[in-house]
Enzyme design. Structure first.
Site, PDB file in Angstrom:
ATOM      1  N   GLU A   1       0.812  -1.209   0.000  1.00 28.18           N
ATOM      2  CA  GLU A   1       0.000   0.000   0.000  1.00 28.18           C
ATOM      3  C   GLU A   1       0.854   1.271   0.000  1.00 28.18           C
ATOM      4  OE1 GLU A   1      -3.182   0.563  -0.456  1.00 28.18           O
ATOM      5  OE2 GLU A   1      -3.490  -1.576  -0.772  1.00 28.18           O
TER       6      GLU A   1
ATOM      7  N   TYR B   1      -7.316   6.272   4.101  1.00 30.87           N
ATOM      8  CA  TYR B   1      -7.455   5.247   3.054  1.00 30.87           C
ATOM      9  C   TYR B   1      -6.548   4.059   3.329  1.00 30.87           C
ATOM     10  CZ  TYR B   1      -5.988   2.553  -0.878  1.00 30.87           C
ATOM     11  OH  TYR B   1      -5.606   1.487  -1.644  1.00 30.87           O
TER      12      TYR B   1
ATOM     13  N   ASP C   1     -10.225   5.642  -2.572  1.00 30.77           N
ATOM     14  CA  ASP C   1      -9.060   6.180  -3.271  1.00 30.77           C
ATOM     15  C   ASP C   1      -9.523   6.809  -4.575  1.00 30.77           C
ATOM     16  OD1 ASP C   1      -9.643   4.017  -4.904  1.00 30.77           O
ATOM     17  OD2 ASP C   1      -7.571   3.301  -5.009  1.00 30.77           O
TER      18      ASP C   1
END
Length: 344
Positions: A34, A117, A135
Site C-alpha cells: 500500500e 485510506y 481512493d
C-alpha cells in the site's frame, strides 16, 4: 445496494489481476504494497514490491536496514518521503509492537505515512475488518455510478463519498469488496475511456444513462505548478565524481546529488559560480526537463574536469563504478545513463 456489491464481487472473481499482495493476509506485506502504491501505478510498483519483499522479507529486516539501503532500493519510484516513513515505521513496529504489525484500526492509522485510506485498506485486506476504502479509483466509480456533482477535493465531498462507500460496503467480505471496487476503477471505469460495455454495474449507473461519464468526478482545485531551475556541477576527478546528500526538507531528501546551484531563472551568472566554487572551467552539457506533481524542474548539467578536488563539508568522492550503490534522483540517473558516467 445489494445489486452493486453482488455484481462487483462476481466480476472481481472472474476479471481481477493476479497480484502478490492479494494472495496473503500478512499485514507487513500488505502495508508494504500500500505504501509503494501510493501515487504509483500497479505496473510500476509491482517490481518494487517484489524487490522489497526479497531484500526485507520481514519487518525486522526492514527495521535493521540503513536509510541509504532503503532509499537506494526505492530509487526511481519518486515521493521519497514514503520510503523514509516506511523505514521509520518499521523500526517503530519492532520497538513498540515487538515486530507484530498492529491490527486495530486506530493503531494502524497512527503509523507514520498511513492515512485514512491506507489504514482502511490494511485493516480490511489483512484482517477483514469493515472499513471502506476511498481512493482515486473509488471516487471515480462512485461519482459516475451515482452522478455525484459534489467536488471530490472539497471537505463536503470527502464526507459524501466516504459515507457512500460505507453504505455500500459488504460487511461480511469487506476486503474483497474494497479490492473489487478499486479494481473496477482501475480496469473498467478508467479516467478517459471507461469500458461501459463490460462494466458489471452499468445497468444502474446514473452517468451512463445520461451519457455524462466523462464529466465525473468533479474537482474544484487546480494544481499550481512551480518552476525550478537547477544547475548541477559534475566534478569529474579522474575515475570519480563528487556527491553530497540532500538533507534539507525538500524533494529528494536523503538522496545523493551533484553539487548544485539553484537559480530563480534559467540564467546562471558567472558570479554565482565564482561564489560557490571559485575559479573553475565548466562545460555546459545538457538541460533536462523533469515533471513532478507540483513542480517542473529544469536541470542543467555542467561538467568540470579536474585532476584533484578538495571536498567540502558533506561532499564525498565516489568511483564511477560504485555510483550504482548510492540512491539518487531519477533525473540524475537519466543523465548519467545517457552520458555513460557509471562506467567512465
Amino acid at each position: 445496494m445489494a445489486y452493486f456489491s453482488i455484481s462487483i464481487h462476481q466480476w472481481f472473481r472472474q476479471s481481477s489481476r493476479s497480484l502478490p499482495w492479494r494472495k496473503t493476509n500478512n499485514s507487513y506485506k500488505i502495508w508494504l504494497s500500500e505504501i509503494i502504491l501510493q501515487q504509483t501505478r500497479v505496473d510500476q510498483g509491482l517490481n518494487y514490491y517484489l524487490k522489497f519483499v526479497e531484500n526485507f522479507p520481514t519487518v525486522f529486516d526492514l527495521a535493521e536496514a540503513s536509510e541509504d539501503q532503503v532509499l537506494n532500493l526505492w530509487q526511481g519510484l519518486g515521493y521519497y518521503s514514503r520510503a523514509r516513513n516506511l523505514h521509520f515505521t518499521a523500526k517503530l513496529i519492532v520497538d513498540q509492537y515487538d515486530g507484530v504489525f498492529p491490527t486495530a484500526y486506530k493503531d494502524v492509522l497512527s503509523l507514520k505515512g498511513v492515512g485514512v485510506y491506507t489504514a482502511a485498506a490494511i485493516c480490511s485486506f489483512a484482517s477483514n475488518l469493515p472499513y471502506a476504502v476511498v481512493d482515486g479509483n473509488v471516487y471515480r466509480v462512485l461519482a459516475r455510478y451515482f452522478a455525484v456533482d459534489t467536488p471530490i477535493d472539497s471537505t463536503i465531498g470527502k464526507k459524501v463519498f466516504q459515507d457512500l462507500a460505507d453504505e455500500l460496503l459488504d460487511r461480511e467480505q469487506p476486503g474483497n469488496h474494497n479490492q473489487a471496487l478499486m479494481e473496477l476503477g482501475a480496469l473498467v471505469c478508467t479516467p478517459k475511456s471507461p469500458d461501459c460495455e463490460n462494466c458489471p454495474v452499468a445497468l444502474m449507473c446514473q452517468s451512463r444513462k445520461e451519457g455524462t461519464q466523462l464529466s465525473f468526478p468533479i474537482k474544484t482545485k487546480k494544481i499550481k505548478v512551480r518552476k525550478r531551475y537547477l544547475h548541477f556541477f559534475v566534478f569529474c576527478v579522474k575515475d570519480k565524481v563528487v556527491l553530497l546528500k540532500r538533507d534539507e526538507n525538500d524533494i529528494w531528501k536523503g538522496l545523493y546529488q551533484f553539487p548544485l546551484i539553484e537559480t530563480d531563472s534559467e540564467i546562471l551568472s558567472g558570479d554565482e559560480v565564482q561564489n560557490r566554487f571559485g575559479d573553475i572551467t565548466a562545460i555546459t552539457d545538457i538541460t533536462l526537463k523533469h515533471q513532478l506533481t507540483h513542480q517542473t524542474l529544469f536541470a542543467t548539467f555542467h561538467r568540470v574536469f579536474v585532476d584533484e578536488y578538495q571536498t567540502l563539508k558533506g561532499e564525498i568522492l565516489v568511483k564511477n563504478i560504485d555510483l550504482i550503490d548510492y540512491g539518487m534522483p531519477q533525473l540524475l540517473i537519466r543523465y548519467m545513463e545517457d552520458r555513460d558516467i557509471f562506467t567512465l
